[in-house]
Scaffold this active site. Structure first.
Site, PDB file in Angstrom:
ATOM      1  N   SER A 233       0.835  -1.198   0.000  1.00  0.00           N
ATOM      2  CA  SER A 233       0.000   0.000   0.000  1.00  0.00           C
ATOM      3  C   SER A 233       0.872   1.252   0.000  1.00  0.00           C
ATOM      4  O   SER A 233       1.659   1.450  -0.922  1.00  0.00           O
ATOM      5  CB  SER A 233      -0.978  -0.050   1.174  1.00  0.00           C
ATOM      6  OG  SER A 233      -1.982   0.922   1.045  1.00  0.00           O
TER       7      SER A 233
ATOM      8  N   ASP B  75      -9.727  -4.000  -5.668  1.00  0.00           N
ATOM      9  CA  ASP B  75      -9.058  -2.874  -5.011  1.00  0.00           C
ATOM     10  C   ASP B  75      -9.275  -1.613  -5.834  1.00  0.00           C
ATOM     11  O   ASP B  75      -9.019  -1.613  -7.040  1.00  0.00           O
ATOM     12  CB  ASP B  75      -7.559  -3.181  -4.910  1.00  0.00           C
ATOM     13  CG  ASP B  75      -6.757  -2.121  -4.178  1.00  0.00           C
ATOM     14  OD1 ASP B  75      -7.335  -1.101  -3.739  1.00  0.00           O
ATOM     15  OD2 ASP B  75      -5.537  -2.320  -4.043  1.00  0.00           O
TER      16      ASP B  75
ATOM     17  N   HIS C  89      -7.973  -4.814  -1.345  1.00  0.00           N
ATOM     18  CA  HIS C  89      -6.806  -4.105  -0.837  1.00  0.00           C
ATOM     19  C   HIS C  89      -6.458  -4.615   0.561  1.00  0.00           C
ATOM     20  O   HIS C  89      -7.338  -4.888   1.381  1.00  0.00           O
ATOM     21  CB  HIS C  89      -7.108  -2.602  -0.771  1.00  0.00           C
ATOM     22  CG  HIS C  89      -5.914  -1.771  -0.465  1.00  0.00           C
ATOM     23  ND1 HIS C  89      -5.017  -1.370  -1.436  1.00  0.00           N
ATOM     24  CD2 HIS C  89      -5.447  -1.258   0.705  1.00  0.00           C
ATOM     25  CE1 HIS C  89      -4.069  -0.648  -0.878  1.00  0.00           C
ATOM     26  NE2 HIS C  89      -4.299  -0.564   0.427  1.00  0.00           N
TER      27      HIS C  89
END
Length: 308
Positions: free
Chosen positions: A153, A251, A281
């Site tokens: 991320s 995501d 995600h």
């Protein structure tokens, strides 16, 4: 395919966010409360907390040694958390799995976070630790071959930015970059990528949450137009290290990661893009206990060995 049923169960059970602005301290405390006790964590040969001395200052790091050996390749890991969440502890299990499955010694970076630390503090910490690792190879028992960087991320944002900085500064020791569902474009216009609309609601991370979650970083001086903040905006991607970019089907950030991989390939960089079906995600952090997603560590290991 649909969201994996185990992930869907968890997503369905998530409470609605509390009203009002986000509270970093409360959110961090909630994350830390979920960290399992030491005796329940994946055992390794050794896990050591120490400090890396860098030009940006002293940075806490945690060093994971998978087995007893004379020398190791190195992997420097940057945890995710929208630049204000995450810690050495919340991502301890990710670093342990990376060490076990790759066989590399992992150096996890406890970089400074927003909003307390203004941009580019966290980026400077991550970049500084990579240099520190290379300069202290004898202490780390580095075999002087693999020096990979990896992150999930926002940690993936730092991976791309650190790789670019290293290239521009003539530091050529980074051998690989691994980006797990990276955030590469902090301009959150919903029309920029189809996945921002396709995966806007119902998969955990929601498109409407991107701006408030990243607001702490952006308000600290990080400009979305800056390629060190939004690496996909870098004009010239030539000369960067080989890349593995892992994306998740459900995501909102999926398409920017895959576009970045495509642009790397067009620039002559050896880049692999791997999309995980049924995942959302954060699956490496939250759902790698599911066999279909634990294989991300095997894929990473194969990439670092030059097998993919």
């Amino acid at each position: 395919m649909a969201l994996h049923p185990e992930i869907a169960k968890v997503v369905a059970s998530l409470p609605a966010p509390p009203p009002g602005p986000l509270d970093p301290e409360a959110m961090r405390a909630g994350e830390e409360a979920m960290v399992p006790p030491l005796e329940e964590r994946l055992p390794l040969h050794s896990v050591e907390d120490t400090t890396a001395q860098t030009p940006a200052g002293d940075v806490p790091v945690r060093i994971y040694t998978p087995v007893d050996a004379e020398a190791y390749g190195l992997l420097v890991y940057f945890h995710g958390g929208a630049f204000f969440l995450g810690s050495l502890d919340t991502h301890d299990h990710v670093a342990r799995s990376l060490a076990k499955e790759t066989g590399l010694k992992v150096v996890s970076v406890g970089y400074r976070r927003a909003p307390e630390a203004a941009f580019p503090a966290g980026l400077e910490d991550c970049s500084g630790v990579v240099r520190w690792a290379a300069e202290n190879g004898q202490q780390l028992e580095w075999d002087d071959t693999t020096l990979a960087i990896a992150g999930d991320s926002s940690g993936g944002t730092f991976v791309a930015a650190v790789a670019a900085l290293a290239h521009d500064e003539g530091f050529d020791r980074i051998t690989h970059q691994v980006l797990f569902y990276p955030s590469l474009d902090l301009d959150f216009d919903v029309d920029r990528y189809a996945s921002l609309r396709e995966n806007a609601v119902g998969y955990g991370l929601e498109t409407a949450g991107l701006k408030p979650f990243n607001a702490f970083y952006l308000s600290s001086g990080a400009d979305p137009a800056d390629p060190l903040v939004s690496p996909i905006k870098r004009a010239d991607l030539t000369g960067l290290p080989p890349a593995l970019i892992v994306t998740a089907e459900h995501d909102p950030l999926r398409d920017e990661g895959e576009l970045y991989g495509q642009r790397l390939k067009e620039a002559g960089v050896d880049a692999t893009v791997s999309r995980y079906a049924g995942a959302g995600h954060g699956f490496v952090q939250h759902f790698s206990w599911i066999a279909a997603y634990h294989r991300v560590f095997d894929e990473t290991a194969a990439f670092l060995r030059g097998e993919s």
